[in-house]
Design an enzyme around this catalytic site. Structure first.
Site, short mmCIF file in Angstrom:
data_model
loop_
_atom_site.label_atom_id
_atom_site.label_comp_id
_atom_site.label_asym_id
_atom_site.label_seq_id
_atom_site.Cartn_x
_atom_site.Cartn_y
_atom_site.Cartn_z
N CYS A 79 0.84 -1.20 0.00
CA CYS A 79 0.00 0.00 0.00
C CYS A 79 0.88 1.26 0.00
O CYS A 79 1.46 1.58 -1.02
CB CYS A 79 -0.99 -0.04 1.16
SG CYS A 79 -2.34 1.15 0.99
N ILE A 134 -7.29 -0.80 1.34
CA ILE A 134 -7.69 0.33 2.18
C ILE A 134 -7.10 1.60 1.57
O ILE A 134 -5.89 1.79 1.58
CB ILE A 134 -7.20 0.16 3.63
CG1 ILE A 134 -7.74 -1.15 4.23
CG2 ILE A 134 -7.60 1.37 4.48
CD1 ILE A 134 -7.13 -1.53 5.56
N ARG A 135 -7.95 2.45 1.01
CA ARG A 135 -7.47 3.67 0.31
C ARG A 135 -6.27 3.33 -0.56
O ARG A 135 -5.25 4.01 -0.56
CB ARG A 135 -7.11 4.75 1.32
CG ARG A 135 -8.28 5.31 2.06
CD ARG A 135 -7.88 6.34 3.09
NE ARG A 135 -7.20 7.46 2.45
CZ ARG A 135 -6.27 8.20 3.04
NH1 ARG A 135 -5.88 7.93 4.25
NH2 ARG A 135 -5.72 9.21 2.41
N HIS A 170 -3.09 -5.12 1.53
CA HIS A 170 -2.44 -5.39 2.81
C HIS A 170 -2.43 -6.89 3.10
O HIS A 170 -3.34 -7.38 3.77
CB HIS A 170 -3.19 -4.68 3.94
CG HIS A 170 -3.05 -3.20 3.93
ND1 HIS A 170 -2.09 -2.54 4.65
CD2 HIS A 170 -3.75 -2.24 3.28
CE1 HIS A 170 -2.21 -1.24 4.46
NE2 HIS A 170 -3.21 -1.03 3.62
N GLU A 172 -0.71 -8.43 5.18
CA GLU A 172 -0.47 -8.65 6.61
C GLU A 172 -1.75 -8.58 7.44
O GLU A 172 -1.75 -8.97 8.62
CB GLU A 172 0.55 -7.62 7.13
CG GLU A 172 0.03 -6.21 7.34
CD GLU A 172 -0.17 -5.37 6.08
OE1 GLU A 172 -0.55 -4.20 6.22
OE2 GLU A 172 0.06 -5.87 4.95
#
Length: 196
Positions: A79, A134-135, A170, A172
């Site tokens: 990201c 996420i964004r 992501h 993780e």
């Protein structure tokens, strides 16, 4: 056992440490420049790229990170980490670390409320990986020697170039550690080449 650093200035640091350890490598949270010399590979975690850049500048990490990239040791950006690795950012005059010949669009999938999960097929990893976006940024363009590992629709979301790996999502934030394990293997291979 390889030692993988997670840049510990901001972002999903703990989650990356857990994923690295689950993948059979030693994780080191990197908060000091001299720690870069102790590690075999480095993860640039997701977070807020503008804040991360401010902290990198505040603690004088930029040149040491560029030197680390030039050393040929593997780096993995997720990201915001992808944004840091990109040579070209749409709407910005200069790159951050600029290690990968990719062009990236920030927040390309929308705002926080537009965050989502998607099943991805990732070359070398598997067919059914759940990507958490996420964004998220995405890769708009790549040089000829950049390998596209995954797309979501028509957007490139995971790419590899030499010792560098970048993902829009992501990995993780799930309990599926296959993408991290893929990076751990990249680090092991790079370390073996240095020994030979």
């Amino acid at each position: 056992m390889v030692k993988i650093g997670v840049l510990g200035l901001q972002g999903a640091v703990r989650e990356h440490v857990k994923s690295v350890e689950a993948s059979g490598a030693e994780a080191v949270v990197v908060k000091r420049i001299e720690q870069l010399e102790e590690i075999d590979g480095l993860i640039l975690p997701g977070g807020e790229s503008t804040t991360m850049r401010r902290l990198i500048d505040k603690y004088d990490f930029m040149e040491p990170l560029r030197t680390f990239a030039k050393s040929g040791k593997p780096m993995f950006g997720t990201c915001a980490g992808m944004i840091l690795l990109a040579k070209t950012l749409i709407g910005y005059d200069e790159a951050h670390i600029g290690a990968m010949d990719i062009t990236v669009e920030r927040n390309a999938f929308g705002r926080q409320k537009d965050s989502f999960e998607a099943a991805l097929s990732i070359k070398g990893v598997g067919e059914d990986f759940v990507g958490v976006f996420i964004r998220a940024p995405y890769v708009v363009d790549v040089a000829d020697d950049v390998e596209v590992l995954s797309t979501h629709g028509d957007r490139m979301v995971a790419v590899k170039q030499g010792p560098f790996l970048a993902a829009s999502f992501h990995p993780e934030l799930t309990d599926d550690h296959r993408v991290t394990a893929y990076f751990v293997e990249m680090v092991k291979e790079a370390k073996m080449k240095k020994v030979v």
